[in-house]
Design a protein around this motif. Structure first.
Motif, PDB file in Angstrom:
ATOM      1  N   VAL A  51      37.376  46.666  53.273  1.00 29.23           N
ATOM      2  CA  VAL A  51      36.656  45.354  53.129  1.00 29.23           C
ATOM      3  C   VAL A  51      35.296  45.371  53.508  1.00 29.23           C
ATOM      4  O   VAL A  51      34.937  45.996  54.471  1.00 29.23           O
ATOM      5  CB  VAL A  51      37.585  44.288  53.718  1.00 29.23           C
ATOM      6  CG1 VAL A  51      36.771  42.744  53.395  1.00 29.23           C
ATOM      7  CG2 VAL A  51      39.055  44.168  53.326  1.00 29.23           C
ATOM      8  N   LEU A  62      36.327  46.120  48.446  1.00 29.28           N
ATOM      9  CA  LEU A  62      37.016  45.017  48.425  1.00 29.28           C
ATOM     10  C   LEU A  62      36.274  43.904  48.968  1.00 29.28           C
ATOM     11  O   LEU A  62      35.361  44.121  50.113  1.00 29.28           O
ATOM     12  CB  LEU A  62      38.372  44.847  49.037  1.00 29.28           C
ATOM     13  CG  LEU A  62      39.371  45.707  48.466  1.00 29.28           C
ATOM     14  CD1 LEU A  62      40.693  45.662  49.258  1.00 29.28           C
ATOM     15  CD2 LEU A  62      39.684  45.527  47.104  1.00 29.28           C
ATOM     16  N   ILE A  64      35.545  40.144  50.708  1.00 29.24           N
ATOM     17  CA  ILE A  64      36.513  39.494  51.984  1.00 29.24           C
ATOM     18  C   ILE A  64      37.788  38.652  51.450  1.00 29.24           C
ATOM     19  O   ILE A  64      38.840  38.908  51.908  1.00 29.24           O
ATOM     20  CB  ILE A  64      35.532  38.544  52.817  1.00 29.24           C
ATOM     21  CG1 ILE A  64      34.501  39.633  53.548  1.00 29.24           C
ATOM     22  CG2 ILE A  64      36.508  37.966  53.801  1.00 29.24           C
ATOM     23  CD1 ILE A  64      33.391  38.793  54.498  1.00 29.24           C
ATOM     24  N   GLY A  67      40.446  41.164  50.451  1.00 29.46           N
ATOM     25  CA  GLY A  67      41.067  41.766  51.731  1.00 29.46           C
ATOM     26  C   GLY A  67      42.022  40.552  52.472  1.00 29.46           C
ATOM     27  O   GLY A  67      42.937  40.987  53.079  1.00 29.46           O
TER      28      GLY A  67
END
Length: 95
Positions: A51, A62, A64, A67
């Motif tokens: 993330v 990714l 946030i 994630g």
């Protein structure tokens, strides 16, 4: 089904202390789920993915909110949901 290969989980790096601690966490998760069997509590481990955070850095795959999907999935499991597993998104992962 989401498939995550080991080299993707650790960005291809050999990090034995990190991976050993994660294996220990997964084993503890399994043990706690056995101890708490028959209660309303569930114990699962969460792999959020790589993330874009201070730790993950700007190259992470990714955002946030992506994630967080695994934690939200596990926090909102129904009463008959799984316990003792290791998850990414809503998919169980081997460990």
């Amino acid at each position: 089904m989401t498939t995550i290969r080991t080299n993707e989980m650790y960005a291809g790096a050999a990090v034995p202390a990190y991976t050993a601690s994660k294996a220990a966490l997964n084993a503890w998760t399994a043990q706690l789920s056995i101890t708490l069997r028959g209660t309303n509590l569930k114990v699962n481990a969460c792999h959020p993915g790589w993330v874009k955070t201070d730790m993950g850095g700007p190259s992470a795959l990714l955002e946030i909110h992506e994630g967080a999907e695994t934690a939200v999935y596990l926090a909102t499991l129904p009463a008959d949901g799984p316990s003792g597993g290791f998850f990414h998104k809503s998919e169980p992962l081997p460990w």
